[in-house]
Write a protein that holds these residues in place. Sequence first.
Motif, PDB file in Angstrom:
ATOM      1  N   LYS A  41       0.819  -1.205   0.000  1.00  0.00           N
ATOM      2  CA  LYS A  41       0.000   0.000   0.000  1.00  0.00           C
ATOM      3  C   LYS A  41       0.861   1.267   0.000  1.00  0.00           C
ATOM      4  O   LYS A  41       1.960   1.302   0.561  1.00  0.00           O
ATOM      5  CB  LYS A  41      -0.913   0.041   1.235  1.00  0.00           C
TER       6      LYS A  41
ATOM      7  N   LEU B 127      -5.604   5.127  -0.430  1.00  0.00           N
ATOM      8  CA  LEU B 127      -4.602   4.064  -0.480  1.00  0.00           C
ATOM      9  C   LEU B 127      -4.469   3.559  -1.908  1.00  0.00           C
ATOM     10  O   LEU B 127      -5.452   3.145  -2.536  1.00  0.00           O
ATOM     11  CB  LEU B 127      -4.999   2.909   0.442  1.00  0.00           C
TER      12      LEU B 127
ATOM     13  N   VAL C 128      -2.873   0.636  -4.231  1.00  0.00           N
ATOM     14  CA  VAL C 128      -2.450  -0.749  -4.073  1.00  0.00           C
ATOM     15  C   VAL C 128      -1.417  -1.073  -5.149  1.00  0.00           C
ATOM     16  O   VAL C 128      -1.730  -1.128  -6.338  1.00  0.00           O
ATOM     17  CB  VAL C 128      -3.646  -1.714  -4.176  1.00  0.00           C
TER      18      VAL C 128
ATOM     19  N   TYR D 172      -9.741   3.094  -1.605  1.00  0.00           N
ATOM     20  CA  TYR D 172      -8.660   2.476  -2.380  1.00  0.00           C
ATOM     21  C   TYR D 172      -8.691   3.035  -3.801  1.00  0.00           C
ATOM     22  O   TYR D 172      -9.740   3.278  -4.367  1.00  0.00           O
ATOM     23  CB  TYR D 172      -8.818   0.961  -2.409  1.00  0.00           C
TER      24      TYR D 172
END
Length: 440
Positions: A355, A372, A374, A439
């Motif tokens: 992350k 965040l 990925v 995300y």
Amino acid sequence: MDTSAGPDGSRTSLFTDHYELTMFQAALHSGAAHRRSVFQAFARGLPAGRRYGIVAGTGRLLEGIADFRFDQDDLDFLAGTGVVNEDTLEHLSAFRFSGDIWGYPEGEAYFPHSPVLIVESTFAEACVLETYVLSVLNHDSAIASAASRMTSAAGGRPCIEMGSRRTHEEAAAAAARAAVIAGFSGTSNLAAGRRYGLRTVGTAAHSFTLVHDSERDAFAAQLASLGTGTTLLVDTYDVEAAVRTAVDLAGDKLGAIRLDSGDLVAQAHWVRELLDSLGNVHTRIVVTSDLDEFSVAALRAAPADSYGIGTSLVTGSGAPTAGMVYKLVSRAGDSGGLVAVAKTSKDKINVGGRKFAVRRLDDRGTATHEVLGVGHPPTDDKNGRPLLQQFMKDGELLPGWTGPDAVGRARERHTASMAELPRVVDRLQPGEPAIPTIYE
């Protein structure tokens, strides 16, 4: 001083669970021990009703990891108890963390799924650290999170940590450090003062008054020894009589009086009036007695000058752990590159992949989201503040993250991080996290 040693002289290497070492052994057998891996420490959620958390303990943790070794006594213990075999003991005898560590700096706010700590190394090295990482971060972050709510409720009035008698002796020093990071002005704990350069404070308990023939004798002795700037505890017998005695002995130079029982809000009001009527307009009122963030908030309406907080603080004010977990999120694949991995069992689903974290701000500089990425940093955003900092590289500590000076910097970071969050964080009523985690 060996910061990695426990109170009985043991090193941080045995502040771990049995299964960390049996996994180490089995991974050596399978060949996975040296596979490049990425572990992440994070909280799936915040304690019920909490709107944010505060990171603490990283500096202590990094010092311990830098000196994470298995000495001969450790190895003899493991051999004698049959925890691991001879081949594993040989590998442990040469153990030294050689990877990289990233994370949120101490004092920073965190939210559900924030990658508070990222460990990149071999599976064996990162696996062995799991219990130690979680024990430090879960304890210290829980204390800092509670302390932050208390200093917020205090509205700028000083809070003093005084919970040493309500927790384990080593936890007490760690709790004092975490509390100061989150805004407390000092601690009663001398070990914390010595280790972390914290301001220590304290004067006398009820026993000091009781051991003298009269309250006047006790006050006179304290004033003669410590000076008129001291704080006199005035609720051993009769508060009004004690305040009058204190003023009679010290005059208007008396530093402070401490209230430790009764209806503190009402008592602070009439004691303030009494002190002022006696000419002691500059004598401060310190209140103690099982305070927490809610009673501190109630005391905002009273003329109290500072708060001494103990039991509630060192137990996390109802949330004694931050609830962090430490999960493998990436490992080397057959081609050598990293592949995302994640646990997917019911109710404990994790998002795999390394992350990258950014706190997105609006045009006024107020945080709106925890973003965040990925496997890659989030999309470049002029209003995004990167959160992850590197703490260790190739097993070596990078400067600035440990030692007494780091505590002061973490304290400043806490102030800045709190100022950046929406003001909903000041509310003590249960609610959702102050900003959502998304995300990208």
